[in-house]
Design an enzyme around this catalytic site. Sequence first.
Site, PDB file in Angstrom:
ATOM      1  N   HIS A   1     104.327  14.265 -20.766  1.00  0.00           N
ATOM      2  CA  HIS A   1     103.539  14.647 -21.943  1.00  0.00           C
ATOM      3  C   HIS A   1     102.884  16.000 -21.686  1.00  0.00           C
ATOM      4  CE1 HIS A   1     103.793  10.679 -23.899  1.00  0.00           C
ATOM      5  NE2 HIS A   1     103.915  10.252 -22.646  1.00  0.00           N
TER       6      HIS A   1
ATOM      7  N   ARG B   1     108.661  13.286   1.700  1.00  0.00           N
ATOM      8  CA  ARG B   1     109.062  14.398   2.559  1.00  0.00           C
ATOM      9  C   ARG B   1     110.130  13.893   3.523  1.00  0.00           C
ATOM     10  NH1 ARG B   1     107.320  17.625  -0.670  1.00  0.00           N
ATOM     11  NH2 ARG B   1     105.174  18.315  -0.688  1.00  0.00           N
TER      12      ARG B   1
ATOM     13  N   LYS C   1     113.923  12.069   8.483  1.00  0.00           N
ATOM     14  CA  LYS C   1     115.062  11.842   9.363  1.00  0.00           C
ATOM     15  C   LYS C   1     116.356  12.223   8.654  1.00  0.00           C
ATOM     16  CE  LYS C   1     117.358   8.234  11.991  1.00  0.00           C
ATOM     17  NZ  LYS C   1     117.328   6.896  12.502  1.00  0.00           N
TER      18      LYS C   1
END
Length: 165
Positions: A87, A155, A158
Amino acid sequence: MRLLDGVITRLLGGTVDALVAEKLAERIEQLKLDALYRPRWHGDRARLHLADTAVVNNALFNLSGGTVTVGEYAFFGHDVAVLTGTHDIERFGRERQLAITRSGRDVVIGDGVWLASHVLVLGPVTIGEHAVVAAGSLVRDDVEPYTVVAGRPARPVKQITRTAR
């Protein structure tokens, strides 16, 4: 009726009322279980493209701002939300409620991706093939293939090395 109940009890092991109540209870439990494996969507269902081999459980797909594509053998934990809608924060009241971006916020979830339980994906993003998104993560940016991401925001933690098995 007593005669009929007696015959049914001898043949089926219970009265008609008891057998019906038992079957109804079983069906109610099955419906509760089915809800765990039935995706939900908001918007135009035609904007949702699920591969036949994908398992999305009870995911919520918001399709108001774009399309969602889920690749082959992708699978989701429970309560995953994939949202294309947004929105306009510069508007207020009813105007904000109605100010929805209708396109350009597509989400692509590649082949073999695993989104663990309670993941939130905000489009536009692409999650590359065979990536893994840890439980409870918030995906706001693209995820490279064969990468494990975690956190809010997600984030990389591995890289996955594909080995022959």
